[in-house]
Motif scaffolding. Sequence first.
Motif, PDB file in Angstrom:
ATOM      1  N   ALA A  82     -43.620  62.976  34.766  1.00 35.87           N
ATOM      2  CA  ALA A  82     -44.611  62.063  35.344  1.00 35.87           C
ATOM      3  C   ALA A  82     -45.969  62.330  34.702  1.00 35.87           C
ATOM      4  N   VAL A  83     -45.992  62.382  33.394  1.00 38.53           N
ATOM      5  CA  VAL A  83     -47.178  62.736  32.621  1.00 38.53           C
ATOM      6  C   VAL A  83     -47.867  61.464  32.134  1.00 38.53           C
ATOM      7  N   ALA A  84     -49.190  61.492  32.101  1.00 36.12           N
ATOM      8  CA  ALA A  84     -49.977  60.429  31.488  1.00 36.12           C
ATOM      9  C   ALA A  84     -50.211  60.822  30.034  1.00 36.12           C
ATOM     10  N   VAL A  85     -49.533  60.133  29.105  1.00 30.11           N
ATOM     11  CA  VAL A  85     -49.651  60.396  27.672  1.00 30.11           C
ATOM     12  C   VAL A  85     -50.596  59.344  27.106  1.00 30.11           C
ATOM     13  N   SER A  86     -51.629  59.777  26.375  1.00 29.47           N
ATOM     14  CA  SER A  86     -52.576  58.774  25.885  1.00 29.47           C
ATOM     15  C   SER A  86     -53.057  59.053  24.473  1.00 29.47           C
ATOM     16  N   GLY A  87     -53.361  57.948  23.782  1.00 26.54           N
ATOM     17  CA  GLY A  87     -54.008  57.991  22.488  1.00 26.54           C
ATOM     18  C   GLY A  87     -53.117  58.146  21.288  1.00 26.54           C
ATOM     19  N   ALA A  88     -51.893  58.551  21.456  1.00 27.41           N
ATOM     20  CA  ALA A  88     -51.044  58.911  20.317  1.00 27.41           C
ATOM     21  C   ALA A  88     -50.188  57.744  19.842  1.00 27.41           C
ATOM     22  N   PRO A  89     -50.171  57.490  18.511  1.00 29.85           N
ATOM     23  CA  PRO A  89     -49.199  56.533  17.995  1.00 29.85           C
ATOM     24  C   PRO A  89     -47.794  57.144  18.053  1.00 29.85           C
ATOM     25  N   TYR A  90     -46.792  56.318  18.247  1.00 26.59           N
ATOM     26  CA  TYR A  90     -45.391  56.732  18.326  1.00 26.59           C
ATOM     27  C   TYR A  90     -45.162  57.724  19.474  1.00 26.59           C
ATOM     28  N   ALA A  91     -45.793  57.485  20.585  1.00 27.27           N
ATOM     29  CA  ALA A  91     -45.694  58.382  21.741  1.00 27.27           C
ATOM     30  C   ALA A  91     -44.395  58.143  22.499  1.00 27.27           C
ATOM     31  N   ALA A 129     -51.718  52.475  19.293  1.00 27.61           N
ATOM     32  CA  ALA A 129     -51.827  51.268  18.488  1.00 27.61           C
ATOM     33  C   ALA A 129     -50.510  50.921  17.801  1.00 27.61           C
ATOM     34  N   ASN A 130     -49.570  51.847  17.782  1.00 30.22           N
ATOM     35  CA  ASN A 130     -48.286  51.601  17.142  1.00 30.22           C
ATOM     36  C   ASN A 130     -47.179  51.644  18.182  1.00 30.22           C
ATOM     37  N   TYR A 131     -46.057  52.213  17.870  1.00 29.30           N
ATOM     38  CA  TYR A 131     -44.888  52.165  18.731  1.00 29.30           C
ATOM     39  C   TYR A 131     -44.886  53.269  19.782  1.00 29.30           C
TER      40      TYR A 131
END
Length: 174
Positions: free
Chosen positions: A67-76, A103-105
């Motif tokens: 239940a993590v908020a992942v942010s900013g990374a492309p291909y996350a 911005a990507n996948y």
Amino acid sequence: FHGTDHTLTVNISSDEAFASPFRQIDGAVIMNLAVDGTVTSSAYHASGLVGNCGSDNPNIVHNCAVAVAVSGAPYAGGIVGHGGHGTLTIEDCVFDGTISGFANYAGGILGWCDALTLQIDNCLTTGTFAPTGSGKYHPIACKYAIETVFATVDRAYSLNTITPTKTGDQLLTC
């Protein structure tokens, strides 16, 4: 790594690839673990549990709730950022976090993979996606367009009304 049903609370901020609680695994089994918190990265393949899976030995993620908020990374990825080129099994897992600012996948279970033998079994994603611009995403997984993924997906569910974006064969069809 046997989490014995404990919850790992993380607050990771990094400019390196594979930012996650387990940055790199190879021949690992991660099981019975819950993860909560935030992972913020400007580099590739950040995730809520595993950043990158090595290619030499099979990797298994079993009975984990992220239940993590992942942010900013492309291909996350919600559970795994990059599946590698080897063998990856993700079973009995849940992603209930958010993936934003990419911005990507991005993928709810698996953010990205190359040539991989992948098995996803009995997994659920209820997470949300908030891309920047025209970021592409899929509630289950994304893959590299020119690689072949041998995937077995059985009982993988998304409970949100997410409509996966489509571009070529870069989104794993589940």
